[in-house]
Design an enzyme around this catalytic site. Structure first.
Site, PDB file in Angstrom:
ATOM      1  N   ARG A   1       1.036  -1.168  -0.066  1.00 37.89           N
ATOM      2  CA  ARG A   1      -0.044  -0.016  -0.229  1.00 37.89           C
ATOM      3  C   ARG A   1       0.370   1.239  -0.676  1.00 37.89           C
ATOM      4  O   ARG A   1       1.837   1.425   1.356  1.00 37.89           O
ATOM      5  CB  ARG A   1      -1.475  -0.307   1.383  1.00 37.89           C
ATOM      6  CG  ARG A   1      -1.709  -1.048   0.892  1.00 37.89           C
ATOM      7  CD  ARG A   1      -3.238  -0.551   2.092  1.00 37.89           C
ATOM      8  NE  ARG A   1      -2.456  -0.032   3.920  1.00 37.89           N
ATOM      9  CZ  ARG A   1      -3.296   0.470   4.983  1.00 37.89           C
ATOM     10  NH1 ARG A   1      -4.459   0.014   4.479  1.00 37.89           N
ATOM     11  NH2 ARG A   1      -3.144   0.214   5.713  1.00 37.89           N
TER      12      ARG A   1
ATOM     13  N   THR B   1      -1.171   7.523  -0.645  1.00 35.18           N
ATOM     14  CA  THR B   1      -2.215   7.368  -0.917  1.00 35.18           C
ATOM     15  C   THR B   1      -3.225   6.143  -0.682  1.00 35.18           C
ATOM     16  O   THR B   1      -4.304   6.130  -0.860  1.00 35.18           O
ATOM     17  CB  THR B   1      -2.264   7.151  -2.525  1.00 35.18           C
ATOM     18  OG1 THR B   1      -1.871   6.338  -3.269  1.00 35.18           O
ATOM     19  CG2 THR B   1      -1.397   8.756  -3.441  1.00 35.18           C
TER      20      THR B   1
ATOM     21  N   ASP C   1       0.271  -3.491  12.178  1.00 37.35           N
ATOM     22  CA  ASP C   1       1.012  -3.890  10.817  1.00 37.35           C
ATOM     23  C   ASP C   1       1.587  -5.618  10.594  1.00 37.35           C
ATOM     24  O   ASP C   1       1.977  -6.247  11.025  1.00 37.35           O
ATOM     25  CB  ASP C   1       1.997  -3.060  11.164  1.00 37.35           C
ATOM     26  CG  ASP C   1       2.611  -3.903   8.716  1.00 37.35           C
ATOM     27  OD1 ASP C   1       2.767  -2.079   8.277  1.00 37.35           O
ATOM     28  OD2 ASP C   1       2.987  -4.518   8.512  1.00 37.35           O
TER      29      ASP C   1
ATOM     30  N   ASP D   1       5.102  -6.241   9.167  1.00 33.94           N
ATOM     31  CA  ASP D   1       5.998  -6.392  10.651  1.00 33.94           C
ATOM     32  C   ASP D   1       5.575  -7.169  11.791  1.00 33.94           C
ATOM     33  O   ASP D   1       6.952  -8.111  11.942  1.00 33.94           O
ATOM     34  CB  ASP D   1       5.937  -5.166  11.265  1.00 33.94           C
ATOM     35  CG  ASP D   1       6.353  -4.426   9.915  1.00 33.94           C
ATOM     36  OD1 ASP D   1       6.651  -4.128   8.959  1.00 33.94           O
ATOM     37  OD2 ASP D   1       6.438  -2.434   9.875  1.00 33.94           O
TER      38      ASP D   1
HETATM   39  C1  PRP Z   1      -1.268  -4.994   4.351  1.00 36.00           C
HETATM   40  C2  PRP Z   1      -2.166  -6.290   4.120  1.00 36.00           C
HETATM   41  C3  PRP Z   1      -2.761  -5.500   2.610  1.00 36.00           C
HETATM   42  C4  PRP Z   1      -2.682  -4.791   3.361  1.00 36.00           C
HETATM   43  C5  PRP Z   1      -4.555  -4.356   3.171  1.00 36.00           C
HETATM   44  O1  PRP Z   1      -0.075  -5.138   3.118  1.00 36.00           O
HETATM   45  O2  PRP Z   1      -1.412  -6.991   5.070  1.00 36.00           O
HETATM   46  O3  PRP Z   1      -2.119  -6.847   2.155  1.00 36.00           O
HETATM   47  O4  PRP Z   1      -2.213  -3.624   4.134  1.00 36.00           O
HETATM   48  O5  PRP Z   1      -4.587  -3.334   3.025  1.00 36.00           O
HETATM   49  P1  PRP Z   1      -5.660  -2.519   2.284  1.00 36.00           P
HETATM   50  O6  PRP Z   1      -7.026  -3.381   2.951  1.00 36.00           O
HETATM   51  O7  PRP Z   1      -6.131  -1.566   3.000  1.00 36.00           O
HETATM   52  O8  PRP Z   1      -5.381  -2.976   0.799  1.00 36.00           O
HETATM   53  P2  PRP Z   1       0.953  -3.627   2.971  1.00 36.00           P
HETATM   54  O9  PRP Z   1       0.752  -3.079   2.185  1.00 36.00           O
HETATM   55  O10 PRP Z   1       1.499  -3.275   4.927  1.00 36.00           O
HETATM   56  O11 PRP Z   1       2.371  -5.144   3.121  1.00 36.00           O
HETATM   57  P3  PRP Z   1       2.877  -6.224   3.773  1.00 36.00           P
HETATM   58  O12 PRP Z   1       2.126  -7.485   3.893  1.00 36.00           O
HETATM   59  O13 PRP Z   1       4.375  -6.299   2.456  1.00 36.00           O
HETATM   60  O14 PRP Z   1       3.476  -5.780   5.150  1.00 36.00           O
HETATM   61  N1  URA Z   2      -2.503  -3.415   7.268  1.00 37.54           N
HETATM   62  C1  URA Z   2      -2.034  -4.311   8.434  1.00 37.54           C
HETATM   63  O1  URA Z   2      -1.171  -4.726   8.067  1.00 37.54           O
HETATM   64  N2  URA Z   2      -2.315  -3.892   9.359  1.00 37.54           N
HETATM   65  C2  URA Z   2      -3.644  -2.825   9.044  1.00 37.54           C
HETATM   66  O2  URA Z   2      -4.302  -2.236   9.999  1.00 37.54           O
HETATM   67  C3  URA Z   2      -4.438  -2.221   7.814  1.00 37.54           C
HETATM   68  C4  URA Z   2      -3.192  -2.343   7.230  1.00 37.54           C
END
Ligand code: PRP
Ligand code: URA
Length: 212
Positions: free
Chosen positions: A107, A111, A203, A206
């Site tokens: 994400r 944005t 997160d 993380d």
């Molecule tokens: C997180 C999560 C989803 C997304 C959800 O990923 O694992 O993929 O955010 O958010 P959304 O519904 O608003 O799209 P992130 O983009 O943080 O990437 P990561 O899994 O690599 O940490």
């Molecule tokens: N992605 C995450 O990992 N946590 C949240 O709360 C939203 C998006």
């Protein structure tokens, strides 16, 4: 939140128990990873109630009988990278031979729009039941884009599974993809101004992988 016929929220006491530990900021990486896997396995059982079984002949020590099995090779798992990786073993516990595809999304922090950076799917995925998995369904942008990517490659039978869903994201996916059942173990209250789920768990990527 409006009611959707393609949204399923689990209300199992054991899932609630495990989600409570998962949310706790004092839960460390190892336990977090194990809980994500365990909750996913329970969700996989629940989401397969409608699975079509095929008849097979089984020889017991006494006679031959017609029994019913899940055609295992008909299942694929697609995690949305990174955090979706934490759910793969949970589905594999139920379907050990399922092929795994990967869709990479992150994400944009400003944005909140998802950006696809990787996509590799097993041959023949279009004829399989696909479990698209991601622990967090926040705005729904990542899930919607991943579902579009799978449908573009011909997938017709997709189940989306998230551990925590925000009402905003659940509604967005349910409306954009009414043919896709959306399974969330827990429906949370809302998103905050940064697109994080409240009360949420922070997160997920993380916490699974020890990054910041
Ligand atoms: C997180 C999560 C989803 C997304 C959800 O990923 O694992 O993929 O955010 O958010 P959304 O519904 O608003 O799209 P992130 O983009 O943080 O990437 P990561 O899994 O690599 O940490
Ligand atoms: N992605 C995450 O990992 N946590 C949240 O709360 C939203 C998006």
């Amino acid at each position: 939140m409006k009611k959707y016929s393609n949204v399923f929220v689990f209300d199992h006491p054991l899932i609630k128990h495990k989600v409570a530990i998962l949310r706790d900021k004092h839960t460390g990486m190892k336990e977090f990873r194990e809980l994500v896997e365990e909750i996913t396995t329970m969700m996989t059982y629940e989401s397969m109630r409608d699975v079509k079984l095929v008849p097979v002949q089984v020889e017991t020590p006494l006679e031959t009988t017609t029994q019913y099995k899940v055609p295992e090779e008909s299942v694929a798992i697609v995690p949305i990278l990174r955090a979706g990786l934490g759910m793969v073993n949970g589905v594999h516990k139920v379907f050990p031979t399922a092929r795994v595809g990967h869709i990479g999304m992150y994400r944009d922090e400003e944005t909140l729009e998802p950006q696809e950076y990787y996509c590799k799917l097993p041959d023949g995925i279009e004829n399989k039941t696909v479990f698209l998995v991601d622990p967090m369904l926040a705005t729904g942008g990542s899930a919607c884009d991943a579902l579009d990517a799978l449908k573009k490659r011909g997938c017709k039978n997709i189940k989306f599974m998230a551990i925590i869903g925000a009402p905003e994201g659940v509604s967005r996916v349910a409306e954009a993809h009414p043919d896709v059942p959306v399974y969330v173990s827990t429906l949370d209250r809302q998103l905050n101004e940064n697109g994080y789920i409240l009360p949420g768990l922070g997160d997920a990527g993380d916490r699974l992988f020890g990054t910041k």
